[in-house]
Design a protein around this motif. Structure first.
Motif, PDB file in Angstrom:
ATOM      1  N   ARG A 127      -2.621  -6.816  -6.404  1.00 39.19           N
ATOM      2  CA  ARG A 127      -2.301  -5.815  -5.390  1.00 39.19           C
ATOM      3  C   ARG A 127      -3.007  -6.035  -4.055  1.00 39.19           C
ATOM      4  O   ARG A 127      -2.884  -5.219  -3.150  1.00 39.19           O
ATOM      5  CB  ARG A 127      -2.673  -4.431  -5.913  1.00 39.19           C
ATOM      6  CG  ARG A 127      -1.872  -4.022  -7.115  1.00 39.19           C
ATOM      7  CD  ARG A 127      -2.261  -2.635  -7.580  1.00 39.19           C
ATOM      8  NE  ARG A 127      -1.526  -2.287  -8.767  1.00 39.19           N
ATOM      9  CZ  ARG A 127      -1.955  -2.488 -10.001  1.00 39.19           C
ATOM     10  NH1 ARG A 127      -3.128  -3.053 -10.210  1.00 39.19           N
ATOM     11  NH2 ARG A 127      -1.228  -2.135 -11.032  1.00 39.19           N
ATOM     12  N   VAL A 147       4.230  -4.398   2.616  1.00 43.57           N
ATOM     13  CA  VAL A 147       2.785  -4.292   2.434  1.00 43.57           C
ATOM     14  C   VAL A 147       2.097  -3.888   3.737  1.00 43.57           C
ATOM     15  O   VAL A 147       2.536  -4.241   4.827  1.00 43.57           O
ATOM     16  CB  VAL A 147       2.158  -5.612   1.924  1.00 43.57           C
ATOM     17  CG1 VAL A 147       2.640  -5.949   0.531  1.00 43.57           C
ATOM     18  CG2 VAL A 147       2.430  -6.762   2.860  1.00 43.57           C
ATOM     19  N   HIS A 170      -2.538  -5.413   1.521  1.00 42.10           N
ATOM     20  CA  HIS A 170      -2.515  -4.496   0.382  1.00 42.10           C
ATOM     21  C   HIS A 170      -1.080  -4.329  -0.090  1.00 42.10           C
ATOM     22  O   HIS A 170      -0.230  -3.892   0.673  1.00 42.10           O
ATOM     23  CB  HIS A 170      -3.091  -3.139   0.772  1.00 42.10           C
ATOM     24  CG  HIS A 170      -4.499  -3.228   1.237  1.00 42.10           C
ATOM     25  ND1 HIS A 170      -5.555  -3.022   0.399  1.00 42.10           N
ATOM     26  CD2 HIS A 170      -5.031  -3.543   2.434  1.00 42.10           C
ATOM     27  CE1 HIS A 170      -6.688  -3.183   1.068  1.00 42.10           C
ATOM     28  NE2 HIS A 170      -6.392  -3.509   2.306  1.00 42.10           N
ATOM     29  N   HIS A 171      -0.818  -4.642  -1.324  1.00 41.15           N
ATOM     30  CA  HIS A 171       0.515  -4.509  -1.882  1.00 41.15           C
ATOM     31  C   HIS A 171       0.868  -3.040  -2.051  1.00 41.15           C
ATOM     32  O   HIS A 171       0.000  -2.199  -2.285  1.00 41.15           O
ATOM     33  CB  HIS A 171       0.603  -5.247  -3.219  1.00 41.15           C
ATOM     34  CG  HIS A 171       0.396  -6.709  -3.078  1.00 41.15           C
ATOM     35  ND1 HIS A 171       1.433  -7.588  -2.984  1.00 41.15           N
ATOM     36  CD2 HIS A 171      -0.736  -7.449  -2.970  1.00 41.15           C
ATOM     37  CE1 HIS A 171       0.963  -8.814  -2.843  1.00 41.15           C
ATOM     38  NE2 HIS A 171      -0.354  -8.753  -2.839  1.00 41.15           N
ATOM     39  N   ARG A 172       2.130  -2.727  -1.958  1.00 42.32           N
ATOM     40  CA  ARG A 172       2.616  -1.347  -2.008  1.00 42.32           C
ATOM     41  C   ARG A 172       2.343  -0.642  -3.333  1.00 42.32           C
ATOM     42  O   ARG A 172       2.311   0.567  -3.369  1.00 42.32           O
ATOM     43  CB  ARG A 172       4.119  -1.311  -1.733  1.00 42.32           C
ATOM     44  CG  ARG A 172       4.425  -1.249  -0.288  1.00 42.32           C
ATOM     45  CD  ARG A 172       4.111   0.133   0.203  1.00 42.32           C
ATOM     46  NE  ARG A 172       4.387   0.193   1.604  1.00 42.32           N
ATOM     47  CZ  ARG A 172       3.779   1.001   2.430  1.00 42.32           C
ATOM     48  NH1 ARG A 172       2.871   1.814   2.011  1.00 42.32           N
ATOM     49  NH2 ARG A 172       4.077   1.013   3.685  1.00 42.32           N
ATOM     50  N   ASN A 173       2.184  -1.350  -4.405  1.00 42.40           N
ATOM     51  CA  ASN A 173       2.031  -0.676  -5.686  1.00 42.40           C
ATOM     52  C   ASN A 173       0.585  -0.263  -5.978  1.00 42.40           C
ATOM     53  O   ASN A 173       0.251   0.064  -7.091  1.00 42.40           O
ATOM     54  CB  ASN A 173       2.600  -1.516  -6.833  1.00 42.40           C
ATOM     55  CG  ASN A 173       1.959  -2.878  -6.930  1.00 42.40           C
ATOM     56  OD1 ASN A 173       1.159  -3.258  -6.083  1.00 42.40           O
ATOM     57  ND2 ASN A 173       2.327  -3.618  -7.957  1.00 42.40           N
ATOM     58  N   THR A 174      -0.276  -0.248  -4.941  1.00 42.31           N
ATOM     59  CA  THR A 174      -1.619   0.276  -5.155  1.00 42.31           C
ATOM     60  C   THR A 174      -1.528   1.783  -5.249  1.00 42.31           C
ATOM     61  O   THR A 174      -0.685   2.421  -4.628  1.00 42.31           O
ATOM     62  CB  THR A 174      -2.576  -0.109  -4.010  1.00 42.31           C
ATOM     63  OG1 THR A 174      -2.019   0.318  -2.780  1.00 42.31           O
ATOM     64  CG2 THR A 174      -2.820  -1.598  -3.976  1.00 42.31           C
TER      65      THR A 174
END
Length: 140
Positions: free
Chosen positions: A41, A63, A122-126
């Motif tokens: 992530r 992101v 930062h990846h969106r699924n954080t």
């Protein structure tokens, strides 16, 4: 501090747990971009942008991005389209740059010395962190 004193390879150490003096690593880096850690992530890179050079106009659709200037000076531009960079700021040592997903952006090194920065995507699924005080105030 030299690259070798910080880390002999300055390679990608992810996704294993890792601790690093990021300011020293960033300032010791001479490469345009070097990846330090990649996880599921998050990715962290360090950059050295030569005077009058830039990161290149780009957009990350899914992101968010965070950059921290460790040394040097830069011009930051952002906007809703490649030909419409309506926001512009000066950035210098210690400044943080926040780029929302879907925002076109560029950072140009200005001045006589390279712009050294830390770049984190930062990846969106954080998950969103919930904050609460350490010592909540009791309700009366």
């Amino acid at each position: 501090m030299t690259k070798e004193e910080i880390d002999p390879t300055l390679t990608d150490h992810g996704p294993a747990p890792y601790v690093l003096d990021i300011e020293s690593a960033t300032e010791a880096n001479d490469d345009y971009r070097r990846t330090i850690w990649t996880g599921g992530r998050l990715q962290l890179t360090v950059m050295a942008i030569a005077p009058a050079d830039d990161i290149g106009l780009e957009v990350h659709q899914d992101v968010d991005q965070f950059l921290r200037v460790e040394s040097g000076q830069g011009k930051v531009q952002m906007g809703p389209a490649a030909g419409n960079l309506i926001h512009e700021w000066d950035a210098r040592d210690g400044d943080a740059i926040f780029v929302p997903a879907g925002t076109w952006h560029n950072v140009t090194a200005v001045g006589a010395v390279p712009l050294s920065s830390t770049r984190s995507i930062h990846h969106r699924n954080t998950r969103t962190a919930l904050c609460r005080p350490q010592n909540p105030i009791p309700n009366n």
